[in-house]
Design a protein around this motif. Structure first.
Motif, short mmCIF file in Angstrom:
data_model
loop_
_atom_site.label_atom_id
_atom_site.label_comp_id
_atom_site.label_asym_id
_atom_site.label_seq_id
_atom_site.Cartn_x
_atom_site.Cartn_y
_atom_site.Cartn_z
N PRO B 304 -9.24 55.51 3.65
CA PRO B 304 -8.75 56.04 4.93
C PRO B 304 -7.78 55.08 5.63
O PRO B 304 -6.94 55.51 6.42
CB PRO B 304 -10.02 56.22 5.77
N ILE B 305 -7.90 53.77 5.37
CA ILE B 305 -7.03 52.80 6.05
C ILE B 305 -5.57 53.05 5.70
O ILE B 305 -4.70 53.11 6.57
CB ILE B 305 -7.43 51.36 5.67
N VAL B 306 -5.30 53.25 4.40
CA VAL B 306 -3.92 53.45 3.97
C VAL B 306 -3.34 54.72 4.59
O VAL B 306 -2.22 54.73 5.11
CB VAL B 306 -3.85 53.52 2.43
N ILE B 374 -4.29 47.58 -2.41
CA ILE B 374 -4.16 48.15 -1.06
C ILE B 374 -2.91 47.61 -0.37
O ILE B 374 -2.26 48.32 0.40
CB ILE B 374 -5.45 47.90 -0.21
N ALA B 375 -2.53 46.35 -0.65
CA ALA B 375 -1.31 45.81 -0.05
C ALA B 375 -0.09 46.61 -0.51
O ALA B 375 0.74 47.03 0.31
CB ALA B 375 -1.15 44.34 -0.43
N ALA B 376 0.00 46.86 -1.81
CA ALA B 376 1.13 47.62 -2.33
C ALA B 376 1.16 49.03 -1.75
O ALA B 376 2.20 49.54 -1.33
CB ALA B 376 1.07 47.67 -3.86
N ALA B 377 -0.02 49.66 -1.69
CA ALA B 377 -0.09 51.04 -1.19
C ALA B 377 0.33 51.11 0.28
O ALA B 377 1.01 52.04 0.71
CB ALA B 377 -1.49 51.60 -1.37
N LEU B 378 -0.07 50.11 1.07
CA LEU B 378 0.28 50.09 2.50
C LEU B 378 1.79 50.00 2.69
O LEU B 378 2.37 50.72 3.52
CB LEU B 378 -0.39 48.91 3.19
N VAL B 379 2.44 49.11 1.93
CA VAL B 379 3.90 48.98 2.06
C VAL B 379 4.57 50.29 1.68
O VAL B 379 5.44 50.79 2.40
CB VAL B 379 4.43 47.82 1.19
N GLY B 419 -0.30 58.25 0.94
CA GLY B 419 -1.29 57.19 1.12
C GLY B 419 -2.38 57.24 0.06
O GLY B 419 -2.64 56.24 -0.62
N PHE B 420 -3.02 58.39 -0.10
CA PHE B 420 -4.11 58.51 -1.09
C PHE B 420 -3.58 58.36 -2.51
O PHE B 420 -4.17 57.68 -3.34
CB PHE B 420 -4.85 59.84 -0.92
N ALA B 421 -2.44 59.01 -2.77
CA ALA B 421 -1.90 58.99 -4.14
C ALA B 421 -1.49 57.57 -4.55
O ALA B 421 -1.77 57.13 -5.66
CB ALA B 421 -0.72 59.96 -4.27
N SER B 422 -0.81 56.86 -3.65
CA SER B 422 -0.35 55.52 -4.04
C SER B 422 -1.54 54.57 -4.20
O SER B 422 -1.61 53.82 -5.18
CB SER B 422 0.66 54.98 -3.02
N LEU B 424 -4.88 55.26 -4.74
CA LEU B 424 -5.76 55.60 -5.86
C LEU B 424 -5.01 55.58 -7.18
O LEU B 424 -5.57 55.19 -8.22
CB LEU B 424 -6.41 56.97 -5.63
N GLY B 425 -3.72 55.93 -7.15
CA GLY B 425 -2.92 55.89 -8.37
C GLY B 425 -2.76 54.46 -8.87
O GLY B 425 -2.99 54.17 -10.06
N LEU B 426 -2.38 53.55 -7.98
CA LEU B 426 -2.24 52.14 -8.37
C LEU B 426 -3.58 51.58 -8.85
O LEU B 426 -3.65 50.80 -9.81
CB LEU B 426 -1.71 51.32 -7.19
N ALA B 427 -4.67 51.99 -8.16
CA ALA B 427 -6.00 51.52 -8.55
C ALA B 427 -6.34 51.99 -9.96
O ALA B 427 -6.90 51.25 -10.78
CB ALA B 427 -7.04 52.03 -7.55
N THR B 428 -5.98 53.23 -10.28
CA THR B 428 -6.26 53.77 -11.61
C THR B 428 -5.54 52.94 -12.68
O THR B 428 -6.12 52.61 -13.72
CB THR B 428 -5.80 55.24 -11.69
N LEU B 429 -4.28 52.57 -12.39
CA LEU B 429 -3.54 51.72 -13.32
C LEU B 429 -4.19 50.34 -13.43
O LEU B 429 -4.37 49.79 -14.51
CB LEU B 429 -2.09 51.55 -12.84
N ALA B 430 -4.56 49.77 -12.26
CA ALA B 430 -5.06 48.40 -12.23
C ALA B 430 -6.42 48.26 -12.91
O ALA B 430 -6.71 47.24 -13.53
CB ALA B 430 -5.15 47.92 -10.79
N TYR B 431 -7.27 49.29 -12.76
CA TYR B 431 -8.64 49.17 -13.27
C TYR B 431 -8.83 49.79 -14.66
O TYR B 431 -9.92 49.76 -15.20
CB TYR B 431 -9.64 49.80 -12.29
N SER B 432 -7.78 50.41 -15.21
CA SER B 432 -7.98 51.07 -16.51
C SER B 432 -7.84 50.06 -17.65
O SER B 432 -7.22 49.03 -17.50
CB SER B 432 -6.98 52.21 -16.67
#
Lengths: 432, 432
Positions: B304-306, B374-379, B419-422, B424-432
């Motif tokens: 929700p923050i993003v 989260i930093a990348a998604a916020l920017v 916000g949600f897509a960036s 969660l999308g980046l997280a999916t890449l980072a954690y896969s």
């Protein structure tokens, strides 16, 4: 090149009114603005400054020394001058006042004595007064001895020997009256004069409700002190409206649309920081239910719906009450009725949309429990939003906090916390 | 009991002005309002109706038959009457017009010919006109033959034989002029008359910029058609401001603060429904990443923050541009500069707050990856919010959609989705 600059200067100083020049400056990015300002004729600078918003005016004035300030603002009306001086450092105010002649200084000091947001701060001292026992014919002769009457003079004010306000003589009455009649016979006495301490919003409401053009301002003892004119009231209305609108987004109503990058970044950063606190509080609430989300990940998917519906419903009640307060409609007599209605409306809309969302959730996740949980959470959050949205502006106002500025942030915090807590809390009970 | 009712009726009709009565009615819940209205004197009803907001006025009028409507609105100014008639069914308009005398009907039909939100719809035909070759003395004698001049007359209009507008003779000039001078010698010709087709917001900007009290309205060929007075302009300003403020919350500017429960529920339900679509779109985006959330539940806590930081940043740009457009500051020449500034401000604030949030997230969840994500998604979301907030009002306006009403909802959809897509999308890449 300098040839086209001269052409711009010619158009600027020859073809445009000071208010148009001010509008052009306000509509220009910083570099063009500085260039345009340097092309404005020295004699026009004062008038142009009068029409600029505070932000930009302060900037231009800050680049002048007190002597220059004094010469530039010579043409200002006392009320505008007082507003402007209040934005300058105390030392500069004194220096500027000292360069003025005795009469002007007294006029400005008369206005400076009252807060900017009262009738006293809005008034000018350029009243034309007459005695009640004179005849209309004498008044007409007296007026003809003037070279000009002050701008926006629609009425003369009738006063006795002690300068007590007695009545109003509109020019439209003066012009159709029998020349032999006395002022007392034709003057209007049904207009209550404005007390010098009345707030500027109440002044605006009076002007609007009675279609006034100018109105007398009196002291506690009824002595005529000055007059307020509709042009200044229109400014109050515009500023007030801008404040409500811009305040909701954490912007200042005098915000310069074309402020430079760093200034804008700093101002926006503050508001983002305040809202980040709200967001972290919401996250903390979600964090309490990590374990439940791990088990039923559909909760993470649906939880923004509960929070956002609460935010929307709450902001509708909040906006309605803030506006009702601004126009003076809301009082202790009717707030109970209003709160009650908002509660019922919140509950009815909560039930209606809970049904829709529940059906959608059940089919989406093929899970009856999640439908029941989200339906209950929605009703709880919409009722809470109604209560918060209706009462917050009143509570904030009573604590002298600006509802337009703080209302939205606090409301979002409440609807987020209650939304996430009720949805995830009920889910924790249902799935454990 | 009937004794105290009589007392209320006495106060209502004896002590209060029609505008005060209207204010009291607007500040009352439905049942009290109906009771109070039944106590208002028949002769006062017309004047009180003039001051009521559209919503409430239509309700009271809907309970009268055309004959009664005609008698109640006898005292209306042609512009107010035209506004009011436009809200009634066509058959009733005709019936009302037929009961009016010839002159009044012509006046109203003159105003009805123009859209409500143009100079023509705002004007009245009660101008006092004079010829340029007459002497001031003759004019003064001519005025004295009137029993009264129209309210808010600050100027006479100078016209030639063909009724073409030539200039303005302010009463303040008339009163100080040499009686032997001609009108032509003292009249003002620097005020451009208002074209009958000009939009009401531009009319308001003209009045504000030139501190006007009344202004002449002319046809394409320069013939004087009527005049606009500041009281109607103040109404335009108020309504416009209310529209921006209330529109943002999906409320109508003529919304009755004390509307009954069912009416309120229905109106609010529509706005909640529109926002529910936004919320479901956001949920659908989250739903795409269910698998990732299941693995890293901290994502659900922080997401929700993003979204909310993007919403806040976007609404600041949106509000600034909507207001800049309303006051006529934004043009094709400066929108490029503005978009560029908002982009840079969004990026700078994105970077600054990304750092804060990232550090908090890393310590909270003891996980470096989530901080970087989260930093990348916020920017990303703050830059997207800046672009969306700045361009949306212009795009909507070009498509003739009201930015104040639709802007916020569309913006939230964009900042939620990105916000949600960036995140969660980046997280999916980072954690896969």
């Amino acid at each position: 090149d300098s040839g086209s600059l001269q052409q711009v200067a010619r158009i600027l100083n020859g073809g445009l009114s000071p208010s148009d020049i001010a509008h052009l400056l306000e509509s220009s990015p910083p570099r063009q603005r500085t260039l345009l300002w340097s092309l404005v004729d020295k004699e026009l600078e004062g008038e142009v400054l009068q029409y600029l918003s505070d932000d930009i005016r302060s900037y231009f004035l800050s680049q002048l020394d007190p002597q220059e300030v004094a010469s530039v603002i010579e043409s200002f009306e006392p009320d505008d001058l007082a507003d402007l001086l209040q934005q300058l450092p105390e030392a500069v105010i004194q220096e500027v006042l000292e360069t003025m002649d005795e009469q002007d200084r007294q006029r400005v000091e008369a206005v400076l004595a009252y807060p900017e947001d009262t009738a006293g701060g809005l008034m000018n001292t350029d009243t034309v007064t007459v005695r009640p026992d004179l005849s209309i014919e004498v008044i007409l002769r007296y007026l003809r001895r003037h070279r000009a009457l002050p701008a926006i003079t629609d009425s003369l004010f009738v006063v006795n020997r002690k300068d007590d306000f007695i009545g109003v003589l509109p020019l439209t009455t003066l012009l159709v009256a029998n020349p032999a009649a006395t002022v007392r016979e034709v003057m209007h006495t049904d207009l209550d004069p404005i007390p010098v301490t009345l707030g500027d919003n109440e002044v605006a409401n009076l002007f609007e409700r009675h279609d006034l053009i100018s109105a007398p301002v009196v002291s506690d003892s009824g002595k005529l002190l000055g007059r307020i004119t509709i042009d200044d009231v229109v400014d109050v209305i515009r500023e007030d409206a801008a404040h409500s609108l811009m305040g909701m987004a954490g912007l200042d109503e005098e915000e310069d649309t074309f402020a430079p990058i760093l200034k804008t970044t700093r101002r926006r950063a503050v508001w983002l920081g305040i809202n980040l606190i709200t967001a972290f509080i919401a996250s903390a609430v979600i964090g309490l239910f990590e374990h439940t989300i791990e088990q039923v990940v559909a909760l993470a998917v649906l939880m923004p719906i509960v929070a956002s519906m609460g935010g929307i419903a709450g902001s509708q009640a909040l906006t309605l009450v803030i506006r009702g307060m601004a126009v003076g409609q809301i009082s202790p007599q009717n707030i109970g009725w209003l709160l009650n209605r908002e509660l019922i409306v919140g509950a009815l809309n909560g039930l209606a949309w809970a049904l829709v969302v529940a059906v959608a959730a059940v089919f989406w996740f093929n899970d009856l429990t999640i439908g029941l949980v989200i339906a209950a959470a929605l009703v709880i959050n919409l009722v809470a939003a109604a209560v918060a949205g209706t009462t917050l502006p009143l509570i904030l106002k009573a604590r002298k906090i600006d509802p337009a500025l703080a209302g939205g942030v606090i409301l979002t915090t409440i609807t987020d916390v209650i939304g996430f807590a009720s949805f995830l809390g009920l889910a924790t009970l249902a799935y454990s």
